[in-house]
Design a protein around this motif. Structure first.
Motif, PDB file in Angstrom:
ATOM      1  N   GLU A  40       0.828  -1.208   0.000  1.00 41.68           N
ATOM      2  CA  GLU A  40       0.000   0.000   0.000  1.00 41.68           C
ATOM      3  C   GLU A  40       0.864   1.261   0.000  1.00 41.68           C
ATOM      4  O   GLU A  40       0.576   2.226  -0.709  1.00 41.68           O
ATOM      5  CB  GLU A  40      -0.926  -0.008   1.220  1.00 41.68           C
ATOM      6  CG  GLU A  40      -2.000  -1.089   1.152  1.00 41.68           C
ATOM      7  CD  GLU A  40      -2.822  -1.154   2.436  1.00 41.68           C
ATOM      8  OE1 GLU A  40      -2.389  -0.541   3.449  1.00 41.68           O
ATOM      9  OE2 GLU A  40      -3.869  -1.813   2.442  1.00 41.68           O
TER      10      GLU A  40
ATOM     11  N   SER B  26       2.414   1.741  -3.404  1.00 36.20           N
ATOM     12  CA  SER B  26       1.397   2.210  -4.344  1.00 36.20           C
ATOM     13  C   SER B  26       1.115   3.690  -4.127  1.00 36.20           C
ATOM     14  O   SER B  26       1.041   4.474  -5.087  1.00 36.20           O
ATOM     15  CB  SER B  26       0.115   1.396  -4.178  1.00 36.20           C
ATOM     16  OG  SER B  26      -0.918   1.907  -4.997  1.00 36.20           O
ATOM     17  N   THR B  27       0.956   4.072  -2.860  1.00 36.15           N
ATOM     18  CA  THR B  27       0.679   5.477  -2.542  1.00 36.15           C
ATOM     19  C   THR B  27       1.807   6.382  -3.023  1.00 36.15           C
ATOM     20  O   THR B  27       1.575   7.413  -3.666  1.00 36.15           O
ATOM     21  CB  THR B  27       0.494   5.644  -1.014  1.00 36.15           C
ATOM     22  OG1 THR B  27      -0.620   4.852  -0.591  1.00 36.15           O
ATOM     23  CG2 THR B  27       0.262   7.100  -0.655  1.00 36.15           C
TER      24      THR B  27
ATOM     25  N   LYS C   9      -3.672   1.503  -4.259  1.00 33.79           N
ATOM     26  CA  LYS C   9      -4.052   2.822  -3.740  1.00 33.79           C
ATOM     27  C   LYS C   9      -4.292   3.846  -4.857  1.00 33.79           C
ATOM     28  O   LYS C   9      -4.422   5.046  -4.571  1.00 33.79           O
ATOM     29  CB  LYS C   9      -2.956   3.345  -2.805  1.00 33.79           C
ATOM     30  CG  LYS C   9      -2.849   2.587  -1.498  1.00 33.79           C
ATOM     31  CD  LYS C   9      -4.101   2.768  -0.657  1.00 33.79           C
ATOM     32  CE  LYS C   9      -3.973   2.100   0.698  1.00 33.79           C
ATOM     33  NZ  LYS C   9      -5.161   2.321   1.541  1.00 33.79           N
TER      34      LYS C   9
ATOM     35  N   GLU D 196      -7.680   5.818  -4.444  1.00 35.75           N
ATOM     36  CA  GLU D 196      -7.659   6.594  -3.197  1.00 35.75           C
ATOM     37  C   GLU D 196      -6.762   7.817  -3.328  1.00 35.75           C
ATOM     38  O   GLU D 196      -7.124   8.918  -2.889  1.00 35.75           O
ATOM     39  CB  GLU D 196      -7.177   5.701  -2.047  1.00 35.75           C
ATOM     40  CG  GLU D 196      -7.155   6.387  -0.696  1.00 35.75           C
ATOM     41  CD  GLU D 196      -6.685   5.470   0.414  1.00 35.75           C
ATOM     42  OE1 GLU D 196      -5.930   5.945   1.291  1.00 35.75           O
ATOM     43  OE2 GLU D 196      -7.071   4.271   0.410  1.00 35.75           O
ATOM     44  N   VAL D 197      -5.582   7.658  -3.916  1.00 37.32           N
ATOM     45  CA  VAL D 197      -4.657   8.776  -4.085  1.00 37.32           C
ATOM     46  C   VAL D 197      -5.257   9.826  -5.027  1.00 37.32           C
ATOM     47  O   VAL D 197      -5.149  11.036  -4.783  1.00 37.32           O
ATOM     48  CB  VAL D 197      -3.300   8.277  -4.627  1.00 37.32           C
ATOM     49  CG1 VAL D 197      -2.404   9.454  -5.011  1.00 37.32           C
ATOM     50  CG2 VAL D 197      -2.601   7.402  -3.588  1.00 37.32           C
TER      51      VAL D 197
END
Length: 416
Positions: free
Chosen positions: A317, A320-321, A373, A376-377
């Motif tokens: 995560e 990915s972020t 992510k 979400e990002v």
């Protein structure tokens, strides 16, 4: 034989001095250094019956274990000789030559029984050596075997000596071979001839953890207590199984680091790799574990692997972020500069802004391997633009109204 110290000759493993037994640490280090599977053959019997000669022959040598030509016993305690297995590659053969039983020079025969008991406990094949035929006298000499019921306990709890519980530990006792020297009868069985070699067939079987068991047994005997097989096995399990857990865990982590390409496109991609590596780790644990009948240690391993999996999920995560934020910063640079330069602070600027934002988002969606992510990002980034977006909209509306007003006034003047 994978041993740190080559053995050109036998070495005393258990010393018998002043009627006390003591483990020779040098021999123990040699035994513990063997990494290959180990087969253990121990021999016992009356003194001066040629036990040492027989063990030398098993080692494929003419000399090695001390041979005596007098009535005085040469072998004191237990002597060990580690040699390569003659027929199984990558296996070690450990030969244990024991002090002769019934030595008249010994005032107390208690040590005879303890030497005999240790040979039983440590070996995967136990050879009892005698001379002539198996007759009444030979059977009387086997009294040491019957005395083992008083020298070795199977279970630590007195009320847990039932047939079922005791049978569970039968596998820890060695195959028994009775070797009769100078045999005077016909080698015949059920009317069919047999050879002396058949006494030794199917004799060598795997035995593991002999160094730690040896220390446990000798320490117990030296303290005056009765060695308990169950306690020794449990103690060995408490030593061997954590090491097996560590080996399995290390393999899991190494394989996950090798196979996982952060960030994975989906969580399921990571979980699939976890499942594969977990199976390999459990297989390694099963190979190196010892007496984990209740699966206590295997359950502990699974919990550790679950924790490691969570760590990899968290790392996935984070990767990915980090990756998505970097990509968005690059792709939104044109949009950000246009906002700073007031490009959208004009009538119709909000429509221009939305068009540029849509272009940036399409480019972001085209970026591969953004990971778990990605959405979400992006949503956080768009939320960070919310106030700026509202300001552009209000400015656009105000300028558009002002422009319309100006046009309205200009049109009235021309009519008048």
């Amino acid at each position: 034989m994978a041993s740190a110290e080559p053995m050109e000759a036998p070495i005393c493993l258990v010393e018998n001095k002043n009627e006390e037994l003591m483990v020779n640490q040098q021999a123990l280090r040699i035994l513990s250094s063997i990494s290959n599977p180990v087969m253990v053959v121990a021999i016992a019997g009356l003194y001066r019956t040629g036990k040492s000669y027989l063990m030398n022959r098993l080692a494929g040598k003419n000399t090695g274990f001390s041979l005596g030509s007098t009535v005085q016993s040469h072998t004191k305690g237990i002597w060990m000789w580690c040699v390569p297995h003659p027929s199984k590659p990558d296996h070690a053969l450990v030969l244990l030559d024991t002090e002769g039983l019934g030595d008249v020079e010994k005032g107390d025969s208690k040590n005879d029984s303890w030497i005999f008991a240790l040979a039983i406990l440590l070996s995967s094949t136990f050879v009892y050596n005698s001379v002539s035929t198996i007759n009444h006298q030979a059977l009387e000499q086997m009294q040491y075997v019957t005395e083992l019921t008083e020298l070795i306990k199977v279970k630590s709890s007195p009320d847990a000596l039932g047939g079922e519980d005791s049978a569970e530990f039968v596998g820890f006792f060695p195959d028994f071979v009775w070797t009769v020297r100078d045999f005077t009868l016909e080698l015949e069985l059920d009317g069919h001839p047999i050879t002396s070699d058949q006494y030794l067939e199917n004799a060598l079987k795997l035995s593991k953890g002999l160094g730690k068991l040896l220390e446990t047994y000798v320490k117990t005997i030296s303290s005056g207590a009765i060695p308990c097989l169950e306690n020794a096995v449990l103690a060995l399990a408490e030593t061997e199984n954590p090491a097996a857990i560590q080996k399995a865990t290390n393999h899991y982590v190494e394989q996950m680091v090798l196979k996982v390409d952060f960030p994975t496109e989906t969580l399921q991609d990571l979980l699939n790799l976890h499942t594969d590596c977990e199976k390999e780790a459990i297989s390694i644990f099963m190979k190196h574990s010892f007496k984990d009948d209740t699966h206590k240690f295997q359950k502990e391993l699974v919990q550790i692997l679950e924790s490691k999996k969570d760590d990899f999920i968290h790392q996935n995560e984070e990767e990915s972020t980090k990756y998505c934020q970097t990509k968005l910063e690059d792709l939104s640079q044109t949009l950000t500069e246009a906002i700073s330069q007031g490009t959208f602070s004009v009538p119709g600027g909000y429509r221009l802004y939305r068009k540029e934002r849509e272009k940036m988002m399409n480019n972001y969606h085209q970026v591969p391997r953004k990971g778990v992510k990605a959405d979400e990002v992006l949503q956080r980034f768009l939320q960070s633009l919310a106030m700026t977006e509202e300001s552009i909209l209000q400015t656009d509306q105000a300028l558009t109204e002002q422009e319309k007003a100006m046009e309205g006034r200009g049109g009235w003047s021309m009519m008048t």
